[in-house]
Scaffold this motif. Structure first.
Motif, PDB file in Angstrom:
ATOM      1  N   TRP A   1     -29.448  10.788   2.652  1.00 14.61           N
ATOM      2  CA  TRP A   1     -28.112  11.328   2.972  1.00 14.61           C
ATOM      3  C   TRP A   1     -28.145  12.156   4.254  1.00 14.61           C
ATOM      4  O   TRP A   1     -27.301  11.967   5.132  1.00 14.61           O
ATOM      5  CB  TRP A   1     -27.595  12.184   1.809  1.00 14.61           C
TER       6      TRP A   1
ATOM      7  N   PRO B   1     -23.373  16.249   0.219  1.00 12.94           N
ATOM      8  CA  PRO B   1     -23.350  15.028  -0.600  1.00 12.94           C
ATOM      9  C   PRO B   1     -22.146  15.078  -1.533  1.00 12.94           C
ATOM     10  O   PRO B   1     -21.887  16.110  -2.160  1.00 12.94           O
ATOM     11  CB  PRO B   1     -24.668  15.100  -1.380  1.00 12.94           C
TER      12      PRO B   1
ATOM     13  N   GLN C   1     -21.156  10.268  -4.710  1.00 16.54           N
ATOM     14  CA  GLN C   1     -22.426   9.750  -4.191  1.00 16.54           C
ATOM     15  C   GLN C   1     -23.573  10.125  -5.115  1.00 16.54           C
ATOM     16  O   GLN C   1     -24.461   9.308  -5.396  1.00 16.54           O
ATOM     17  CB  GLN C   1     -22.687  10.309  -2.793  1.00 16.54           C
TER      18      GLN C   1
ATOM     19  N   ARG D   1     -23.400   8.052  -8.309  1.00 19.33           N
ATOM     20  CA  ARG D   1     -23.779   6.648  -8.101  1.00 19.33           C
ATOM     21  C   ARG D   1     -25.277   6.475  -7.907  1.00 19.33           C
ATOM     22  O   ARG D   1     -25.810   5.373  -8.088  1.00 19.33           O
ATOM     23  CB  ARG D   1     -23.023   6.079  -6.892  1.00 19.33           C
TER      24      ARG D   1
END
Length: 300
Positions: A159, A257, A261, A264
């Motif tokens: 990320w 983040p 996200q 998932r």
């Protein structure tokens, strides 16, 4: 104990199959670090700052657990990977400790929260007076937990490598280099903890249980950490609280983040066919490490 090392199946055939892990002796100068290093975004700043408070003790714990596991490793390549992992994690702990020391010196007292984190890693998850098989079982339990946590650190590493939005809003470049240097190494060594667990044990039920524990523990520690930092921020002086909508807002902006996200990222770990090499880009990580200001300075 028995276990088999899972084969590596990369999602991108252009990815390198194996890299030699080594610690990079980096240094960072925090003299000019502003309290809110994401300009105008104290929540985004402290959402990421929690990592600086969690990681020094957490990664020292990783190192100690992995050192205890060395006699169990019967694969030469894995042994080399684990030793490289230990070196990298030790350097990560010291680098983030520098940020904590900077905060403490500039009016953001992190002592009480860090003491809680220390208690978790040294008392709750530390060594216990076990002998024989029970002692080895406790070691393997902790190896499973490290493998679960490393799934998240690899997600966070990828990320931050992708988070161009932080550059666009003018986030502090030294902090971004620390986070991306660390994140790149997390992506680089993302398979090691999982491979070690599979080598010494490999039971699916144990690793699934470890992930559930990791999710609960990290959620609690992170939420407490953000609230603590917002409350003790010497600039805010208690005028702002950590709010759920701030997480949603900064996630949509790409400054932290996003909640979705993070959610998932979870299901992949529970697949029986899961392997960390299926997620993240080693080539991207290596490319960043080749041009990281701190890493390049260390080389010279």
């Amino acid at each position: 104990m028995t276990g088999a090392r899972m084969s590596r199946e990369h999602s991108d055939p252009g990815e390198p199959d194996r890299v030699v892990l080594h610690a990079r002796d980096v240094e960072f100068d925090w003299a000019r670090l502003p309290m809110h290093w994401v300009p105008g975004e104290p929540f985004a700043t402290h959402m990421i700052n929690v990592l600086h408070l969690l990681l020094p003790e957490g990664e020292r714990w990783f190192v100690e657990v992995f050192k205890q596991a060395l006699p169990l490793i019967k694969d030469d390549h894995l042994l080399e990977d684990v030793r490289g992992f230990i070196g990298q994690e030790a350097m990560h702990a010291e680098s983030h400790q520098g940020v904590v020391d900077h905060f403490d010196a500039h009016g953001l007292d992190t002592t009480r929260y860090v003491e809680q984190v220390t208690w978790v890693f040294r008392k709750v998850l530390g060594d216990r007076p076990y002998e024989g098989e029970r002692r080895e079982e406790w070691l393997v339990e902790r190896l499973a937990l490290v493998a679960a946590i490393e799934h998240f650190t690899a997600f966070l590493g990828q990320w931050i490598l992708d988070a161009e939005e932080l550059d666009e809003v003018g986030a502090d470049p030294t902090m971004l280099d620390l986070l991306r240097w660390h994140g790149a190494e997390e992506v680089e060594h993302r398979s090691v903890a999982y491979d070690l667990y599979m080598h010494v044990d490999g039971r699916y039920g144990r690793r699934a249980r470890a992930m559930v524990i990791a999710v609960v523990a990290l959620t609690v520690l992170w939420a407490r950490g953000v609230r603590y930092l917002m409350r003790h921020d010497p600039v805010l002086r208690g005028s702002r609280k950590a709010r759920w909508r701030d997480l949603l807002r900064t996630g949509k902006l790409g400054l932290t983040p996003s909640y979705w996200q993070m959610l998932r990222a979870l299901p992949a770990f529970f697949r029986r066919s899961y392997h960390p090499s299926q997620h993240g880009s080693t080539s991207q990580a290596i490319a960043y490490l080749a041009q990281s200001p701190a890493a390049r300075a260390a080389e010279h």
